[in-house]
Design an enzyme around this catalytic site. Structure first.
Site, mmCIF file in Angstrom:
data_model
loop_
_atom_site.group_PDB
_atom_site.id
_atom_site.type_symbol
_atom_site.label_atom_id
_atom_site.label_comp_id
_atom_site.label_asym_id
_atom_site.label_seq_id
_atom_site.Cartn_x
_atom_site.Cartn_y
_atom_site.Cartn_z
ATOM 1 N N LYS A 44 0.840 -1.192 0.000
ATOM 2 C CA LYS A 44 0.000 0.000 0.000
ATOM 3 C C LYS A 44 0.876 1.243 0.000
ATOM 4 C CE LYS A 44 -4.053 2.109 0.618
ATOM 5 N NZ LYS A 44 -3.608 3.407 0.074
ATOM 6 N N ASN A 68 -13.523 6.025 -6.187
ATOM 7 C CA ASN A 68 -13.038 5.980 -4.812
ATOM 8 C C ASN A 68 -12.437 7.312 -4.405
ATOM 9 O OD1 ASN A 68 -9.837 5.832 -4.310
ATOM 10 N ND2 ASN A 68 -10.287 5.012 -6.351
ATOM 11 N N MET A 70 -10.141 7.370 -1.212
ATOM 12 C CA MET A 70 -9.703 6.599 -0.054
ATOM 13 C C MET A 70 -9.024 7.451 1.020
ATOM 14 S SD MET A 70 -10.840 3.677 -0.926
ATOM 15 C CE MET A 70 -10.122 2.599 0.315
ATOM 16 N N GLY A 71 -8.234 8.437 0.597
ATOM 17 C CA GLY A 71 -7.531 9.258 1.574
ATOM 18 C C GLY A 71 -6.284 8.616 2.144
ATOM 19 N N LEU A 72 -5.650 7.741 1.369
ATOM 20 C CA LEU A 72 -4.394 7.091 1.755
ATOM 21 C C LEU A 72 -4.468 6.356 3.098
ATOM 22 C CD1 LEU A 72 -1.512 9.556 0.726
ATOM 23 C CD2 LEU A 72 -1.891 7.239 -0.104
ATOM 24 N N ASN A 125 4.972 7.530 -5.329
ATOM 25 C CA ASN A 125 3.662 7.951 -5.819
ATOM 26 C C ASN A 125 3.632 9.469 -5.980
ATOM 27 O OD1 ASN A 125 0.946 8.374 -6.349
ATOM 28 N ND2 ASN A 125 0.273 6.782 -4.933
ATOM 29 N N CYS A 128 -0.552 11.812 -5.743
ATOM 30 C CA CYS A 128 -1.360 12.150 -4.574
ATOM 31 C C CYS A 128 -1.091 13.602 -4.198
ATOM 32 C CB CYS A 128 -0.999 11.271 -3.379
ATOM 33 S SG CYS A 128 -1.509 9.563 -3.540
ATOM 34 N N LYS A 162 4.874 6.646 -9.800
ATOM 35 C CA LYS A 162 3.469 6.388 -10.155
ATOM 36 C C LYS A 162 2.853 7.716 -10.579
ATOM 37 C CE LYS A 162 -0.513 4.026 -10.113
ATOM 38 N NZ LYS A 162 -0.945 3.297 -8.900
ATOM 39 N N THR A 270 -9.061 -2.199 -9.992
ATOM 40 C CA THR A 270 -10.483 -2.400 -9.743
ATOM 41 C C THR A 270 -10.890 -3.862 -9.889
ATOM 42 O OG1 THR A 270 -11.084 -0.149 -10.401
ATOM 43 C CG2 THR A 270 -12.799 -1.815 -10.545
#
Length: 309
Positions: A44, A68, A70-72, A125, A128, A162, A270
C-alpha cells in the site's frame, strides 16, 4: 508459453501485479498476493504515520469500474518496511509504494528503506496531493522536478514513479522531459485513477461516496483507453526507462493491449478489488491463450510493438 518479464534486470514469472492501494494494506492481504499467480506485488502507498483515511463509504463499484476517494489509509511506512525485512524474496519480487505528505516525509521514508539494504523496488507515488490547495505533485511540474532531484540525490538507487493521467500532448512532452533528466527514475507507472469524477445514483438522487461531496477517482473500464495512451506516450518519450501499465485491466486481452503499448509489467486494480487474487491465474491463462492463438511464444515478442496507421 513464456510469460516471463523483466524490469530493472529482475526476472518475473509473469508481468502481473496488483495496483498499489488494492489488496495490500495488511500483511494478510500481502500474503494473499504472495501466494497468488501474480508475478510480483506491491505494498500500500505508505505515509510516515498511520492514516485511517477518508470516511466511509469511500469506494463504490459500478457496471463500468469504480469510484473511490480513499484518503491514503495505511499502517505507516514502518509496518510495510517490517514486512519487506521479513519477506522471502526467493518467492517473487516485492515493490514498496511511498506516498509521503511532503518532500521531507518522502526523504525520511526512502532513507529508511535505503538503509535497510533490501532488494524491494520503490515506486514513488507522484499522483497524490501533498499540499492543501495545490495540485498533486505530477500536475505541478516545478514541484515534480524538485521531488525527483531530491529523491535521486538522497535515495541514490533506481526507483520508479506512479503517475496520474495526462490529457494533453504538451503535458506528455513536459513531464517526459523532467523524467528524462533523472537516470535513477528507472520506470514510470501509468496511470493512477482519473481524478474528480462523479457517480450519481438516480434512485437515491445522490452521490455514492462520502468524501469530497462524492467526487473521486475512477478506475476500471472507464480508464483503459486513457491508460493505454499514457503508457504508449511515455514508452515513446522515455526510451531509457521502462513503463508499468495500470488501468482498466480485467481480461488477458487488456494485458496484451498494455504490453503492445509498451508496458513491461501490468498492474491490476479495480478488477482485483472485485474478483480477488484468483484473478491473476485467470489473466495469465487468458494471456497465454491469446499469445498462442496469435503465434507468439513470449511476451517479449509483443512488448511495445504497437502499429500505427
Amino acid at each position: 508459453m513464456d510469460l516471463s518479464a523483466s524490469l530493472l534486470d529482475i526476472r518475473f514469472a509473469n508481468p502481473l501485479l496488483n495496483a498499489s492501494g488494492v489488496w495490500c494494506r495488511y500483511n494478510e492481504e500481502l500474503d494473499g498476493l504472495r501466494d497468488s499467480a501474480a508475478g510480483s506485488f506491491i505494498t500500500k502507498s505508505c505515509t510516515l504515520a498511520t492514516r485511517a483515511g477518508n470516511p466511509e463509504p469511500r469506494y463504490y463499484a459500478t457496471p463500468l469500474g469504480s469510484i473511490n476517494s480513499m484518503g491514503l489509509p495505511n499502517e505507516g511506512y514502518t509496518y510495510y518496511l517490517d514486512y519487506a525485512r521479513a519477506y522471502d524474496y526467493a518467492k517473487k519480487p516485492l515493490f514498496m509504494s511511498v506516498a509521503g505528505l511532503s518532500l521531507e516525509d518522502n526523504l525520511a521514508m526512502l532513507a529508511a528503506i535505503r538503509d535497510a539494504g533490501l532488494p524491494a523496488v520503490v515506486e514513488l507515488n507522484l499522483s497524490c496531493p501533498n499540499v492543501p490547495g495545490k495540485p498533486q505533485i505530477a500536475y505541478d511540474f516545478a514541484a515534480m522536478d524538485r521531488m525527483l532531484e531530491a529523491t535521486s540525490r538522497e535515495y541514490g538507487r533506481p526507483f520508479g514513479v506512479k503517475m496520474p493521467p495526462y490529457f494533453d500532448i504538451a503535458h506528455f512532452d513536459e513531464a517526459a522531459a523532467i523524467l528524462n533528466k533523472y537516470p535513477l527514475v528507472a520506470f514510470i507507472t501509468c496511470i493512477n485513477s482519473i481524478g474528480n469524477a462523479l457517480v450519481i445514483d438516480i434512485e437515491q438522487e445522490s452521490v455514492v461516496i462520502k468524501p469530497k461531496d462524492g467526487f473521486g477517482g475512477i478506475g476500471g473500464d472507464y480508464v483503459l483507453p486513457t491508460a493505454l495512451a499514457n503508457v504508449n506516450a511515455f514508452f515513446r518519450r522515455c526510451p531509457q526507462k521502462q513503463v508499468i501499465g495500470c488501468g482498466g485491466v480485467k481480461t488477458g486481452e487488456h494485458v496484451f493491449m498494455h504490453l503492445l503499448a509498451g508496458a513491461s509489467l501490468v498492474q491490476v486494480g479495480t478488477a482485483l478489488q472485485e474478483e480477488g487474487p484468483g484473478i491473476f491465474a485467470r489473466l495469465n491463462g487468458e494471456l497465454a491463450a491469446l499469445l498462442e492463438r496469435k503465434g507468439y511464444t513470449s511476451i517479449e515478442a509483443v512488448l511495445g510493438k504497437l502499429k500505427t496507421l
